[in-house]
Design a protein around this motif. Structure first.
Motif, mmCIF file in Angstrom:
data_model
loop_
_atom_site.group_PDB
_atom_site.id
_atom_site.type_symbol
_atom_site.label_atom_id
_atom_site.label_comp_id
_atom_site.label_asym_id
_atom_site.label_seq_id
_atom_site.Cartn_x
_atom_site.Cartn_y
_atom_site.Cartn_z
ATOM 1 N N VAL A 118 -2.496 67.233 58.827
ATOM 2 C CA VAL A 118 -3.414 66.111 59.037
ATOM 3 C C VAL A 118 -4.532 66.491 60.002
ATOM 4 O O VAL A 118 -5.711 66.214 59.756
ATOM 5 C CB VAL A 118 -2.649 64.871 59.547
ATOM 6 C CG1 VAL A 118 -3.616 63.817 60.061
ATOM 7 C CG2 VAL A 118 -1.779 64.294 58.444
ATOM 8 N N ALA A 119 -4.174 67.144 61.112
ATOM 9 C CA ALA A 119 -5.186 67.543 62.088
ATOM 10 C C ALA A 119 -6.185 68.529 61.475
ATOM 11 O O ALA A 119 -7.398 68.413 61.682
ATOM 12 C CB ALA A 119 -4.522 68.151 63.315
ATOM 13 N N ASP A 120 -5.676 69.491 60.704
ATOM 14 C CA ASP A 120 -6.553 70.491 60.097
ATOM 15 C C ASP A 120 -7.448 69.876 59.032
ATOM 16 O O ASP A 120 -8.648 70.160 58.966
ATOM 17 C CB ASP A 120 -5.703 71.602 59.483
ATOM 18 C CG ASP A 120 -6.546 72.666 58.809
ATOM 19 O OD1 ASP A 120 -7.183 73.462 59.524
ATOM 20 O OD2 ASP A 120 -6.595 72.680 57.560
ATOM 21 N N ARG A 121 -6.884 69.013 58.195
ATOM 22 C CA ARG A 121 -7.670 68.389 57.130
ATOM 23 C C ARG A 121 -8.700 67.413 57.714
ATOM 24 O O ARG A 121 -9.808 67.294 57.197
ATOM 25 C CB ARG A 121 -6.758 67.660 56.146
ATOM 26 C CG ARG A 121 -5.691 68.533 55.471
ATOM 27 C CD ARG A 121 -6.260 69.568 54.510
ATOM 28 N NE ARG A 121 -6.910 70.674 55.180
ATOM 29 C CZ ARG A 121 -7.995 71.309 54.747
ATOM 30 N NH1 ARG A 121 -8.600 70.908 53.651
ATOM 31 N NH2 ARG A 121 -8.505 72.315 55.415
ATOM 32 N N SER A 167 -2.707 68.470 49.877
ATOM 33 C CA SER A 167 -1.705 68.702 48.838
ATOM 34 C C SER A 167 -0.353 68.720 49.538
ATOM 35 O O SER A 167 -0.131 69.528 50.440
ATOM 36 C CB SER A 167 -1.948 70.026 48.105
ATOM 37 O OG SER A 167 -0.926 70.250 47.157
ATOM 38 N N LEU A 168 0.538 67.823 49.129
ATOM 39 C CA LEU A 168 1.789 67.641 49.857
ATOM 40 C C LEU A 168 3.037 67.877 49.014
ATOM 41 O O LEU A 168 4.142 67.914 49.559
ATOM 42 C CB LEU A 168 1.835 66.231 50.461
ATOM 43 C CG LEU A 168 0.691 65.940 51.435
ATOM 44 C CD1 LEU A 168 0.590 64.452 51.716
ATOM 45 C CD2 LEU A 168 0.873 66.718 52.728
ATOM 46 N N ALA A 179 4.949 69.845 60.355
ATOM 47 C CA ALA A 179 4.051 70.378 59.327
ATOM 48 C C ALA A 179 3.010 69.340 58.932
ATOM 49 O O ALA A 179 1.814 69.663 58.784
ATOM 50 C CB ALA A 179 4.865 70.819 58.108
ATOM 51 N N ILE A 180 3.440 68.097 58.769
ATOM 52 C CA ILE A 180 2.506 67.024 58.415
ATOM 53 C C ILE A 180 1.439 66.860 59.487
ATOM 54 O O ILE A 180 0.242 66.716 59.194
ATOM 55 C CB ILE A 180 3.262 65.698 58.205
ATOM 56 C CG1 ILE A 180 4.027 65.710 56.892
ATOM 57 C CG2 ILE A 180 2.308 64.508 58.260
ATOM 58 C CD1 ILE A 180 3.173 65.582 55.653
ATOM 59 N N PHE A 203 -4.025 74.396 54.484
ATOM 60 C CA PHE A 203 -4.451 74.652 55.864
ATOM 61 C C PHE A 203 -5.591 75.674 55.879
ATOM 62 O O PHE A 203 -5.521 76.730 55.273
ATOM 63 C CB PHE A 203 -3.270 75.186 56.682
ATOM 64 C CG PHE A 203 -3.468 75.088 58.166
ATOM 65 C CD1 PHE A 203 -3.026 73.982 58.884
ATOM 66 C CD2 PHE A 203 -4.109 76.105 58.865
ATOM 67 C CE1 PHE A 203 -3.209 73.886 60.251
ATOM 68 C CE2 PHE A 203 -4.300 76.022 60.227
ATOM 69 C CZ PHE A 203 -3.852 74.911 60.927
ATOM 70 N N GLY A 204 -6.670 75.337 56.597
ATOM 71 C CA GLY A 204 -7.804 76.241 56.744
ATOM 72 C C GLY A 204 -8.814 76.180 55.621
ATOM 73 O O GLY A 204 -9.869 76.827 55.713
ATOM 74 N N ARG A 205 -8.550 75.401 54.566
ATOM 75 C CA ARG A 205 -9.511 75.309 53.462
ATOM 76 C C ARG A 205 -10.766 74.559 53.915
ATOM 77 O O ARG A 205 -10.704 73.655 54.737
ATOM 78 C CB ARG A 205 -8.891 74.562 52.288
ATOM 79 C CG ARG A 205 -7.662 75.243 51.684
ATOM 80 C CD ARG A 205 -8.043 76.392 50.760
ATOM 81 N NE ARG A 205 -6.879 76.890 50.046
ATOM 82 C CZ ARG A 205 -6.487 76.461 48.848
ATOM 83 N NH1 ARG A 205 -7.162 75.498 48.235
ATOM 84 N NH2 ARG A 205 -5.435 76.977 48.265
#
Length: 351
Positions: A251-254, A213-214, A246-247, A205-207
């Motif tokens: 997904v939204a962040d990535r 990575s799951l 969490a998923i 998250f935030g990268r």
């Protein structure tokens, strides 16, 4: 242009007839899918040998029904297409061989379709989306963010470094004693659960780089399940809700990171597209719709019948390729691994 498409890369035996009409959306004349859930459910996942044998048993009937439903004969076709990979090689061989035989017997041109390209181009079949667009391809075997620049032209912006999204759903479902495939079971149980009860990580998250990575998230679910054991029905609901929340966040962040990476190279995408089996998940669709509204682009998600593996997407990809004069030889070999953008392969990353 009428094209028959055959799909046998995993555990769906599928055939369809699609008509391509210029640059707009296509017309699905038939779309027959024979799932193998009963064969694989006792094992909690797909068994390659069982899948290949089931394809042999089912493909003739599925193909015949696809032609019948479409109201066309083999002689009416303008081409025959089959998924030539990536996938389970035994299954790929079954569909590829059958399609080659039909093309040879009828004298029709043959198209060997990359299964991933078929997913990538489904938005053009359903909505006539123009290039270039950003695609989140999310399935049991693949999780990628791709710039779709044209037929045969793709740039992979991000991928999963370990588990695919659908794979993570399946593994969590299995550890919680739910059925296969895991996605629908987890989504249903999550709707009754409390997503805040269990604290789970949001990997990557935030990268800046739009990778996933799951495996760490999956491990966190297992540890929480072990701490709460023996699990009640409420425990399972809450674990599913926490995992799915969490998923969705990941997904939204990535995807947002993918939008930034796309814009740096190609400007604004014509659309944000999601395809693959995980595209059927309602909360994931809702999160991506919100992101699309924020960036001022439409979200294009296929109807549920075209989210999973199907023959219509293979037929359409074949039609797109054949329209450009891209005909494949009948000695085209099956490809268990076939990345859309080989130049983007990374050490440890799944193609």
């Amino acid at each position: 242009m009428l094209v028959l498409g055959i799909e046998t890369t995993c555990d769906e035996t599928a055939a369809a007839v699609v008509r391509r009409e210029g640059e707009g959306p296509g017309v699905v004349l038939s779309n027959v899918v024979r799932a193998q859930l009963d064969e694989h459910a006792p094992f909690g996942g797909v068994v390659p040998e069982i899948a290949a044998r089931a394809h042999v048993d089912a493909l003739d009937g599925v193909t015949t029904k696809a032609l019948s439903d479409a109201g066309v004969a083999l002689r009416d076709l303008d081409g025959v297409a089959a998924a030539a990979g990536p996938g389970l090689v035994g299954g790929v061989i079954v569909g590829l061989t059958a399609a080659k035989a039909l093309a040879l017997a009828t004298g029709k041109p043959f198209s060997a379709v990359n299964h991933l390209e078929a997913h990538a181009l489904t938005a053009r079949l359903t909505d006539g989306v123009g290039f270039p667009y950003l695609l989140l391809l999310a399935s049991g075997g693949h999780t990628q963010l791709l710039a779709v620049l044209g037929v045969g032209r793709y740039m992979r912006l991000g991928t999963t470094l370990d588990d695919a999204l659908g794979e993570a759903f399946d593994k969590v479902a299995k550890m919680l004693g739910l059925g296969y495939p895991g996605g629908p079971h987890v989504e249903r149980r999550a709707a009754a659960g409390d997503p805040a009860r269990f604290s789970l990580p949001r990997p990557m998250f935030g990268r800046a780089e739009p990778n996933f990575s799951l495996s760490g998230l999956k491990t966190a679910v297992r540890l929480e399940a072990e701490r709460a054991a023996p699990l009640s029905e409420r425990d399972v609901d809450d674990l599913c809700a926490a995992f799915q929340a969490a998923i969705v966040d990941v997904v939204a962040d990535r995807a947002r990171a993918g939008v930034r990476a796309f814009a740096e190279r190609f400007g604004a995408p014509t659309a944000l597209v999601v395809a693959g089996g995980v595209a059927a998940n309602g909360p994931i669709r809702a999160a991506l719709k919100n992101l699309a509204e924020q960036i001022g682009a439409p979200l294009v998600a296929p109807p549920l019948a075209l989210c999973g593996d199907n023959g219509a997407m293979i037929a359409w990809a074949g039609a797109e390729r054949l329209a450009l004069g891209l005909v494949d030889p009948l000695d085209f070999a099956p490809r268990p691994r076939w990345p859309l953008d080989a130049a983007a392969a990374q050490p440890g990353a799944k193609a």
